[in-house]
Write a protein that holds these residues in place. Structure first.
Motif, short mmCIF file in Angstrom:
data_model
loop_
_atom_site.label_atom_id
_atom_site.label_comp_id
_atom_site.label_asym_id
_atom_site.label_seq_id
_atom_site.Cartn_x
_atom_site.Cartn_y
_atom_site.Cartn_z
N SER A 187 32.54 68.60 -30.60
CA SER A 187 31.37 67.96 -31.20
C SER A 187 30.42 69.00 -31.78
N GLN A 188 30.33 70.16 -31.14
CA GLN A 188 29.50 71.24 -31.68
C GLN A 188 30.15 71.86 -32.92
N LEU A 189 31.47 72.00 -32.89
CA LEU A 189 32.16 72.50 -34.09
C LEU A 189 31.91 71.57 -35.27
N ARG A 190 31.92 70.28 -35.01
CA ARG A 190 31.63 69.32 -36.08
C ARG A 190 30.24 69.57 -36.66
N ALA A 191 29.26 69.81 -35.81
CA ALA A 191 27.90 70.09 -36.29
C ALA A 191 27.87 71.36 -37.13
N VAL A 192 28.60 72.38 -36.71
CA VAL A 192 28.66 73.64 -37.47
C VAL A 192 29.24 73.41 -38.86
N LEU A 193 30.33 72.65 -38.94
CA LEU A 193 30.98 72.41 -40.23
C LEU A 193 30.11 71.54 -41.12
N VAL A 194 29.42 70.57 -40.56
CA VAL A 194 28.50 69.75 -41.34
C VAL A 194 27.37 70.61 -41.90
N ALA A 195 26.81 71.48 -41.07
CA ALA A 195 25.71 72.35 -41.53
C ALA A 195 26.18 73.30 -42.63
N ASP A 196 27.36 73.87 -42.47
CA ASP A 196 27.88 74.80 -43.49
C ASP A 196 28.13 74.08 -44.81
N HIS A 197 28.73 72.90 -44.74
CA HIS A 197 29.00 72.13 -45.96
C HIS A 197 27.70 71.73 -46.64
N VAL A 241 26.33 72.74 -50.51
CA VAL A 241 25.96 71.75 -51.53
C VAL A 241 24.50 71.93 -51.95
N LEU A 242 23.62 72.20 -51.00
CA LEU A 242 22.22 72.43 -51.34
C LEU A 242 22.05 73.67 -52.19
N HIS A 243 22.75 74.75 -51.84
CA HIS A 243 22.70 75.97 -52.64
C HIS A 243 23.18 75.70 -54.07
N ALA A 244 24.24 74.91 -54.20
CA ALA A 244 24.78 74.60 -55.52
C ALA A 244 23.76 73.84 -56.37
N HIS A 245 22.86 73.11 -55.72
CA HIS A 245 21.80 72.39 -56.44
C HIS A 245 20.51 73.22 -56.50
N ARG A 246 20.64 74.51 -56.22
CA ARG A 246 19.54 75.46 -56.32
C ARG A 246 18.37 75.09 -55.41
N VAL A 247 18.70 74.56 -54.25
CA VAL A 247 17.71 74.33 -53.21
C VAL A 247 17.62 75.59 -52.37
N SER A 248 16.42 76.02 -52.07
CA SER A 248 16.22 77.22 -51.26
C SER A 248 16.45 76.87 -49.79
N VAL A 249 17.44 77.54 -49.18
CA VAL A 249 17.89 77.19 -47.83
C VAL A 249 17.86 78.42 -46.94
N ARG A 250 17.38 78.24 -45.73
CA ARG A 250 17.48 79.26 -44.68
C ARG A 250 18.38 78.72 -43.58
N LEU A 251 19.25 79.57 -43.05
CA LEU A 251 20.18 79.20 -41.99
C LEU A 251 19.75 79.84 -40.69
N LEU A 268 28.21 62.42 -57.63
CA LEU A 268 28.65 62.47 -56.24
C LEU A 268 28.06 63.68 -55.52
N LEU A 269 28.07 64.84 -56.19
CA LEU A 269 27.48 66.03 -55.57
C LEU A 269 25.99 65.86 -55.34
N SER A 270 25.32 65.20 -56.29
CA SER A 270 23.88 64.97 -56.13
C SER A 270 23.61 64.07 -54.93
N GLN A 271 24.44 63.06 -54.73
CA GLN A 271 24.26 62.18 -53.58
C GLN A 271 24.52 62.93 -52.27
N THR A 272 25.48 63.85 -52.28
CA THR A 272 25.77 64.63 -51.08
C THR A 272 24.59 65.53 -50.72
N ALA A 273 23.90 66.04 -51.74
CA ALA A 273 22.78 66.96 -51.50
C ALA A 273 21.47 66.24 -51.28
#
Length: 543
Positions: free
Chosen positions: A137-147, A151-161, A459-464
């Motif tokens: 369940s934690q691995l799932r959270a990691v993969l969701v966060a990475d994905h 997608v946010l980076h691709a839409h030029r959203v400023s993201v900190r991890l 579709l990418l916009s909806q994902t982001a």
């Protein structure tokens, strides 16, 4: 002239919902029973609007506005006229092919945002431990966060991890999974938080012995009463045991918000009013971690007057494993899938296949983990073998990616041998030659374009699209959309490729159709590659 009809149902309100400027995105999708329908997505949550009122006639100016709609994801409209069934739109297929296939790059990439949105801190608490302790369940959270970060980076959203990983074995494991996450640097200072915490401590009971590293308890009941009842915090939260480790977690989050600097490497900048209010913190947590994370949220507000007002929880549902104990760890899961890939490819000992052996298990894992909406329960069937024949798997998607690469490599080799001419300018191609159709089930070149290329930017916009202003503590993210889209694209392409001979006899009168088909599949290939990049997966040239 070949055209396609589109019906806007009677009872809609196009005067309000379709005038440019009133709707964020207008797109055409394939509806039930192979009918076409028009959907308008709103600016808030990216879902189709409901038509709230009836109008007997569509205003003439709205008809003209619909005909003039342009942009990625919008098919050029040939004509628009009212009918007894509703508003009928006609599309000239050759014009749609020419518009889309003449601008493949615009349809195979995310749409640039109209304005800077809020900065986003993605916090994944599961990465504070070691790989051997990482539950599924934690691995799932990691993969969701990475994905989501990709997608946010691709839409030029400023993201900190956050957090930067500190366990010495975690970076290697994340590299195996093709998860891009920062490694640790210096620890953030905790002195100010410690001083504030000491001032807020609840007097200890005489019988209560604090564990090593604990400073004491801070009462959260007041904050729960103030925020929790309306936003979704657990009403049973009353206090939090403050430890040095917990203060270190808060300090790292605090630093990510306060020290936000312009990211010159990606050309990303914060909004002009950059501050705590322009930032949203999204805690991507497993369902087992949520209660503790709620404590951390409230403690942050308690100890830091500059804590962001918007903290949201993206809670990933539980992961159940069919026929296996619930104690399976993430590394064991990876090793199982890797062994299955190697067993399925036992006859291939060429060193060139080693990279494929590393990619395929990761593709399998990511499609398994991400093809279900993150808030839903996920059931894994580990006994399923790894095969390119299963149409729902990541392996199937990678197989069709390799088939596309082989197709274009075959054309290149034949061209170098003089069998085919060089690829002509796209503007000279005759897209009216793309008329292959298969009625049952509906397949063909038009649907390949219509379902697999035209809607991709939207579709990418909806994902982001994160519901930044939605009330409440919890948010949802549509991180399952890309995987589902790529699986369906692969199925559509596979059916088409099995039925249609792309590289035909080297005869001049057949070249026009061959080049038009290659350009269509070039668009499919670019969309597929972009989708895989959103998952951190490289395209394979053979499999």
């Amino acid at each position: 002239m070949r055209s396609t009809g589109l019906i806007l149902p009677r009872g809609s309100n196009p005067d309000r919902d379709l005038v440019p400027g009133k709707a964020t995105t207008t797109h055409i999708v394939w509806g039930p029973r192979c009918a076409l329908r028009l959907e308008v997505t709103g600016v808030d949550v990216g879902e189709p609007r409901r038509w709230p009122s009836l109008e007997p006639e569509v205003p003439e100016r709205v008809v003209h506005a619909i005909v003039g709609l342009q942009g990625p994801g919008v098919a050029p409209v040939l004509s628009c006229a009212p009918t007894p069934a509703g508003l009928a739109l006609r599309l000239r297929r050759s014009a749609v092919f020419e518009r889309v296939l003449g601008s493949v790059a615009a349809y195979a990439a995310p749409t640039a945002p109209a304005a800077l949105g809020p900065r986003v801190v993605l916090h994944c608490p599961a990465l504070r431990g070691s790989p051997c302790a990482l539950r599924l369940s934690q691995l799932r959270a990691v993969l969701v966060a990475d994905h989501l970060a990709r997608v946010l980076h691709a839409h030029r959203v400023s993201v900190r991890l956050v957090p930067a990983v500190r366990d010495p074995h975690m970076p290697t494991f994340l590299q195996q999974l093709r998860v891009d996450w920062p490694a640790a640097s210096e620890r953030a200072a905790t002195e100010a938080l410690r001083s504030r915490a000491l001032a807020e401590l609840t007097p200890a009971r005489n019988t209560e012995a604090l564990p090593p590293g604990a400073l004491g308890r801070v009462c959260l009941k007041e904050l729960v009463d103030e925020r929790g009842r309306t936003t979704g915090y657990d009403p049973n939260l009353d206090s939090c045991l403050v430890t040095e480790d917990l203060l270190a977690v808060l300090a790292e989050l605090q630093q990510a918000v306060q020290d936000w600097a312009e990211d010159s490497s990606l050309g990303l900048a914060a909004a002009p009013d950059a501050g705590a209010d322009s930032c949203m913190v999204v805690h991507v947590v497993s369902c087992e971690e949520e209660f503790q994370q709620q404590k951390l949220d409230l403690l942050w507000w308690k100890l830091d007057d500059q804590a962001p007002l918007r903290q949201k929880h993206l809670v990933c549902g539980p992961v159940k494993v069919a026929g296996a104990p619930g104690t399976l760890t993430a590394p064991e899961y990876y090793e199982l899938r890797h062994a299955q890939v190697c067993k399925a490819s036992a006859l291939k000992h060429d060193p060139a296949w080693m990279e494929i052996f590393r990619v395929l298990p990761v593709a399998t894992i990511k499609f398994e983990m991400l093809s279900t909406a993150p808030q839903s329960q996920l059931l894994l069937a580990l006994a399923d073998s790894i095969s390119t024949k299963g149409t729902k798997s990541g392996t199937f998607v990678m197989y069709n990616c390799a088939r596309l690469a082989t197709l274009f490599e075959s054309y290149k080799c034949s061209m170098e041998q003089g069998l085919y001419p060089t690829f002509p300018p796209v503007s000279s191609l005759d897209f009216s030659l793309l008329h292959d159709e298969h009625p049952s089930p509906p397949q063909g070149e038009w649907l390949l374009l219509f379902n697999s290329v035209l809607p991709f930017p939207d579709l990418l916009s909806q994902t982001a699209a994160l519901p930044c202003t939605a009330p409440g503590l919890h948010i949802t993210a549509r991180t399952e959309m890309v995987c589902k889209f790529l699986v369906q694209l692969s199925m559509d392409f596979s059916s088409y490729y099995n039925r249609v001979h792309i590289l035909g006899e080297p005869r001049p009168h057949l070249f026009g159709q061959m080049f038009a088909r290659l350009q269509l599949l070039r668009a499919v290939r670019e969309v597929l590659h972009t989708g895989l990049a959103m998952l951190g997966l490289p395209p394979l040239s053979h499999i």
